[in-house]
Each structure stands twice: as C-alpha cells, then as structure tokens.
Design a protein around this motif. Structure first.
Motif, PDB file in Angstrom:
ATOM      1  N   ASP A 191       1.688   0.545   7.444  1.00  0.00           N
ATOM      2  CA  ASP A 191       0.028   1.056   7.496  1.00  0.00           C
ATOM      3  C   ASP A 191      -0.524   0.858   8.832  1.00  0.00           C
ATOM      4  O   ASP A 191      -1.416  -0.628   8.376  1.00  0.00           O
ATOM      5  CB  ASP A 191      -0.308   1.306   6.304  1.00  0.00           C
ATOM      6  CG  ASP A 191      -1.753   1.330   6.622  1.00  0.00           C
ATOM      7  OD1 ASP A 191      -2.156   2.199   7.046  1.00  0.00           O
ATOM      8  OD2 ASP A 191      -1.965   2.337   5.699  1.00  0.00           O
ATOM      9  N   THR A 195       1.083  -0.880   0.191  1.00  0.00           N
ATOM     10  CA  THR A 195       0.176   0.333  -0.597  1.00  0.00           C
ATOM     11  C   THR A 195       1.000   1.470   0.254  1.00  0.00           C
ATOM     12  O   THR A 195       0.683   2.253  -0.144  1.00  0.00           O
ATOM     13  CB  THR A 195      -1.230   0.495   0.897  1.00  0.00           C
ATOM     14  OG1 THR A 195      -0.085  -0.153   2.552  1.00  0.00           O
ATOM     15  CG2 THR A 195      -1.667  -1.378   1.131  1.00  0.00           C
ATOM     16  N   ASP A 206      -3.223   0.971  10.232  1.00  0.00           N
ATOM     17  CA  ASP A 206      -4.839   0.795   9.735  1.00  0.00           C
ATOM     18  C   ASP A 206      -4.695  -0.286   9.248  1.00  0.00           C
ATOM     19  O   ASP A 206      -5.869  -1.076   9.255  1.00  0.00           O
ATOM     20  CB  ASP A 206      -5.517   1.911   9.398  1.00  0.00           C
ATOM     21  CG  ASP A 206      -5.462   2.898   9.795  1.00  0.00           C
ATOM     22  OD1 ASP A 206      -5.827   2.664  11.091  1.00  0.00           O
ATOM     23  OD2 ASP A 206      -5.053   4.107   9.890  1.00  0.00           O
ATOM     24  N   PHE A 207      -4.105  -0.346   8.089  1.00  0.00           N
ATOM     25  CA  PHE A 207      -4.054  -1.973   6.890  1.00  0.00           C
ATOM     26  C   PHE A 207      -4.201  -2.830   7.527  1.00  0.00           C
ATOM     27  O   PHE A 207      -3.969  -4.420   7.121  1.00  0.00           O
ATOM     28  CB  PHE A 207      -2.826  -1.261   6.563  1.00  0.00           C
ATOM     29  CG  PHE A 207      -2.385  -2.704   4.570  1.00  0.00           C
ATOM     30  CD1 PHE A 207      -3.798  -3.238   4.127  1.00  0.00           C
ATOM     31  CD2 PHE A 207      -1.822  -2.799   3.989  1.00  0.00           C
ATOM     32  CE1 PHE A 207      -3.543  -3.520   2.655  1.00  0.00           C
ATOM     33  CE2 PHE A 207      -2.033  -4.123   3.835  1.00  0.00           C
ATOM     34  CZ  PHE A 207      -2.584  -4.490   2.915  1.00  0.00           C
ATOM     35  N   SER A 239      -3.860   5.850  -1.114  1.00  0.00           N
ATOM     36  CA  SER A 239      -4.299   6.468  -0.261  1.00  0.00           C
ATOM     37  C   SER A 239      -5.855   5.287   0.269  1.00  0.00           C
ATOM     38  O   SER A 239      -5.411   4.287   0.579  1.00  0.00           O
ATOM     39  CB  SER A 239      -5.527   7.216  -1.452  1.00  0.00           C
ATOM     40  OG  SER A 239      -6.769   6.340  -1.714  1.00  0.00           O
ATOM     41  N   LEU A 240      -6.262   6.867   0.779  1.00  0.00           N
ATOM     42  CA  LEU A 240      -6.718   6.396   2.089  1.00  0.00           C
ATOM     43  C   LEU A 240      -7.924   4.918   1.440  1.00  0.00           C
ATOM     44  O   LEU A 240      -7.908   4.108   1.387  1.00  0.00           O
ATOM     45  CB  LEU A 240      -7.802   6.473   3.238  1.00  0.00           C
ATOM     46  CG  LEU A 240      -6.536   7.803   3.923  1.00  0.00           C
ATOM     47  CD1 LEU A 240      -7.335   8.616   5.489  1.00  0.00           C
ATOM     48  CD2 LEU A 240      -5.904   5.910   5.283  1.00  0.00           C
ATOM     49  N   ASP A 241      -8.881   5.063   0.647  1.00  0.00           N
ATOM     50  CA  ASP A 241      -9.679   4.559  -0.111  1.00  0.00           C
ATOM     51  C   ASP A 241      -8.610   3.454  -0.860  1.00  0.00           C
ATOM     52  O   ASP A 241      -9.203   1.996  -0.673  1.00  0.00           O
ATOM     53  CB  ASP A 241      -9.972   4.722  -0.697  1.00  0.00           C
ATOM     54  CG  ASP A 241     -11.429   6.469   0.229  1.00  0.00           C
ATOM     55  OD1 ASP A 241     -11.296   5.875   0.588  1.00  0.00           O
ATOM     56  OD2 ASP A 241     -12.267   6.942  -0.899  1.00  0.00           O
ATOM     57  N   GLU A 242      -8.001   3.889  -1.440  1.00  0.00           N
ATOM     58  CA  GLU A 242      -7.340   2.532  -2.108  1.00  0.00           C
ATOM     59  C   GLU A 242      -6.589   1.888  -1.466  1.00  0.00           C
ATOM     60  O   GLU A 242      -6.680   0.217  -1.715  1.00  0.00           O
ATOM     61  CB  GLU A 242      -6.146   3.504  -3.062  1.00  0.00           C
ATOM     62  CG  GLU A 242      -6.525   3.873  -4.218  1.00  0.00           C
ATOM     63  CD  GLU A 242      -5.764   4.563  -5.036  1.00  0.00           C
ATOM     64  OE1 GLU A 242      -5.562   5.186  -6.183  1.00  0.00           O
ATOM     65  OE2 GLU A 242      -3.926   5.256  -4.233  1.00  0.00           O
ATOM     66  N   THR A 243      -5.990   2.464  -0.025  1.00  0.00           N
ATOM     67  CA  THR A 243      -5.318   0.921   0.748  1.00  0.00           C
ATOM     68  C   THR A 243      -6.484   0.556   1.069  1.00  0.00           C
ATOM     69  O   THR A 243      -6.747  -0.838   1.618  1.00  0.00           O
ATOM     70  CB  THR A 243      -4.804   1.842   1.999  1.00  0.00           C
ATOM     71  OG1 THR A 243      -3.951   2.348   1.747  1.00  0.00           O
ATOM     72  CG2 THR A 243      -4.383   0.920   3.567  1.00  0.00           C
ATOM     73  N   LYS A 244      -7.470   0.560   1.606  1.00  0.00           N
ATOM     74  CA  LYS A 244      -9.299  -0.668   1.977  1.00  0.00           C
ATOM     75  C   LYS A 244      -9.050  -1.221   1.197  1.00  0.00           C
ATOM     76  O   LYS A 244      -9.436  -2.445   1.471  1.00  0.00           O
ATOM     77  CB  LYS A 244     -10.428   0.777   2.585  1.00  0.00           C
ATOM     78  CG  LYS A 244     -10.227   0.345   3.513  1.00  0.00           C
ATOM     79  CD  LYS A 244     -11.773   1.449   3.975  1.00  0.00           C
ATOM     80  CE  LYS A 244     -12.271   0.335   5.312  1.00  0.00           C
ATOM     81  NZ  LYS A 244     -13.054   2.249   6.150  1.00  0.00           N
ATOM     82  N   GLN A 278      -7.083  -4.001   9.739  1.00  0.00           N
ATOM     83  CA  GLN A 278      -8.028  -4.386   8.669  1.00  0.00           C
ATOM     84  C   GLN A 278      -8.456  -5.643   8.808  1.00  0.00           C
ATOM     85  O   GLN A 278      -8.698  -6.742   8.141  1.00  0.00           O
ATOM     86  CB  GLN A 278      -7.795  -3.766   7.236  1.00  0.00           C
ATOM     87  CG  GLN A 278      -9.104  -3.729   6.615  1.00  0.00           C
ATOM     88  CD  GLN A 278      -9.276  -3.042   5.055  1.00  0.00           C
ATOM     89  OE1 GLN A 278      -7.919  -2.452   4.748  1.00  0.00           O
ATOM     90  NE2 GLN A 278      -9.791  -3.671   4.470  1.00  0.00           N
TER      91      GLN A 278
END
Ligand SMILES: Nc1ncnc2c1ncn2[C@@H]1O[C@H](COP(=O)(O)OP(=O)(O)OP(=O)(O)O)[C@@H](O)[C@H]1O
Ligand SMILES: [Mg+2]
Length: 232
Positions: free
Chosen positions: A190, A159, A192-193, A163-168, A196
């Motif tokens: 990351d 990642t 958050d990644f 971007s945040l959306d792309e990472t998600k 998740q």
C-alpha cells in the motif's frame, strides 16, 4: 556500529526457478525499512529467508553481526526478533489479555496497558480474540510481535484488508513503537502506507534488488514506474 540485519548475496531457488536472486541488503538500527515490489517479486520469499522459514541456497544472513542463516525461527525469535505473518495468528479462544500475557516472555516488556491503549484494544481486553474485527486482530497480532520488546520486528503486509483509517492508525502505531527503540522491516503493498511510515525503501523486481533509497527517490525513479506499470 554493526547493521541490525544484513543479507549478503542471498539466493533462493525453487527447482530451476530463482525466486530471490543474489540479494544484499543492510538495515541499520532505528529504521522502518519497507520491502516493496510487484506481485511475484520475491518479497515474501525474502521475508521467509530472513525469519528462518526457508534456508538460502547460497548467501549469508547476519543479525547484529551474528550469522543466523542456519538458525530456526524460534531461535531467531530468542535472539530478539519479532515476527508478524500476513494472516493474523492470534489465539481465537483466548481473550485479548490472555493472548498478550502468553506472548510476553521478557521482564522488561512493553506495558500491557500502554499497548492496549496504543492499539485501541482497551475496551475489548476481556473479549475473545476470535470475536475481534479483522483490523483489531491485525493490531493484536502486531502487539503480540512487539510486547517482548524485540530489537527487530518483521511485519508481512500488516495493513492487508484494513480500511483507510485503520491503515493510517497502523502507521502511527508502528512509528510510535519505532520511537521506543524497535527497528522494523515491513513487506508492504500500500503506497500511502509506505509514504506515511517508511524511513527507507528497498524494491525487489524479478527476485533482484532493483533500487534502494528514500521513499521519494524510489517512487520518482523512472524504472520503478515502468515496473509497476508492467513495462519492464
Ligand atoms: N514454495 C514455493 N515453491 C515454488 N515457487 C515458489 C514458492 N514460493 C514462492 N514461489 C515463487 O517465487 C516467486 C516469488 O514469490 P513471492 O511469494 O516471494 O513473491 P511476492 O513478492 O511476495 O509476491 P506477492 O506480492 O504476490 O505476495 C513467485 O513466482 C512464486 O510463484
Ligand atoms: Mg508476498
């Protein structure tokens, strides 16, 4: 059942400096294992030992119980390992579809249309890979590392630069591929990644395995906080 990947007391030195120090780790089929740790912890060096770019000074690396530490990268790929390096390594002068058909070396591979759909690359399938956005290049690269349905895929910082959306969405893609039977080992930064996506986390510090466990166990550990705050 044998671990899909096992390292036993693996050490890598550069001159007098020990970058990976006596690391033992086992990954079971079906996991999404993250390798985390602060800058310089030895994550990428460990990654390179496991895929065959570096050879260890001492220690053993087993893939499905088979000793592989003497095998070259392409020999490890032939055994069923997939690899995605940190920088996207797609063929810029070829289209998305051409990249995918080049990477596909097995009859029972994942379906190209499913991959295009999963990775949101449907509209760009006839575009040159070099014209894709950075995020879509990363996804095409992950698609290339998984199309032949390897049993174990290594991703180094998939990642980075997203971007945040792309990472998600990348996390969703990895989890979806995992459900189709692919085990992952991911070098990640990351958090958050990691939260998740990871099913288990191994944290390296100063080249050594510091702690392993669930995301919650590792991130709530007092020593881990100190490491990330630079206190130890
Ligand atoms: N080829 C090399 N020659 C000499 N030293 C190296 C080499 N590769 C890595 N190192 C050193 O080994 C240590 C671990 O590096 P490595 O790249 O594995 O860390 P990392 O955990 O991936 O860090 P980052 O989060 O910054 O990517 C660092 O001190 C690095 O300078
Ligand atoms: Mg690194």
């Amino acid at each position: 059942m044998a671990s899909i990947l096992e390292t036993r007391s693996v050490t890598k030195k550069f001159g007098g400096f020990t970058a990976v120090d006596n690391v033992s780790l086992s990954v079971e089929p079906g996991e999404i294992r993250f390798i985390i740790g602060p800058n310089g912890a030895g994550k990428s060096t460990f990654f390179k030992l496991v895929i065959g770019i570096h050879s260890p000074n001492t220690g053993t690396i087993l893939y499905k119980g088979q000793n592989i530490e003497k095998l070259k990268l392409h020999e490890r790929i032939n055994l069923g390992m997939g690899v995605k390096f940190q920088a996207p390594s797609v063929f810029s002068e070829l289209t998305v579809l051409q990249n995918l058909s080049l990477a596909n070396n097995r009859k029972d591979s994942l379906k190209v249309n499913d991959l295009l759909n999963d990775f949101s690359l449907e509209k760009e399938k006839n575009n040159l890979a070099g014209d894709l956005s950075h995020g879509k290049k990363q996804w095409l690269d992950i698609a290339l590392s998984t199309i032949s349905k390897p049993d174990l895929v290594f991703l180094d910082e998939p990642t980075a630069g997203l971007s945040l959306d792309e990472t998600k969405l990348t996390g969703e893609i990895v989890k979806n591929l995992n459900k189709q039977g692919i085990t992952f080992v991911v070098v990640g930064h990351d958090m958050d990644f990691v939260k998740q996506t990871a099913s288990k986390v191994s944290l390296l510090h100063l080249g050594k395995m510091f702690i392993e466990g669930s995301v919650d166990q590792v991130l709530s550990d007092k020593g881990v906080n100190d490491i990330y705050l630079g206190l130890s």
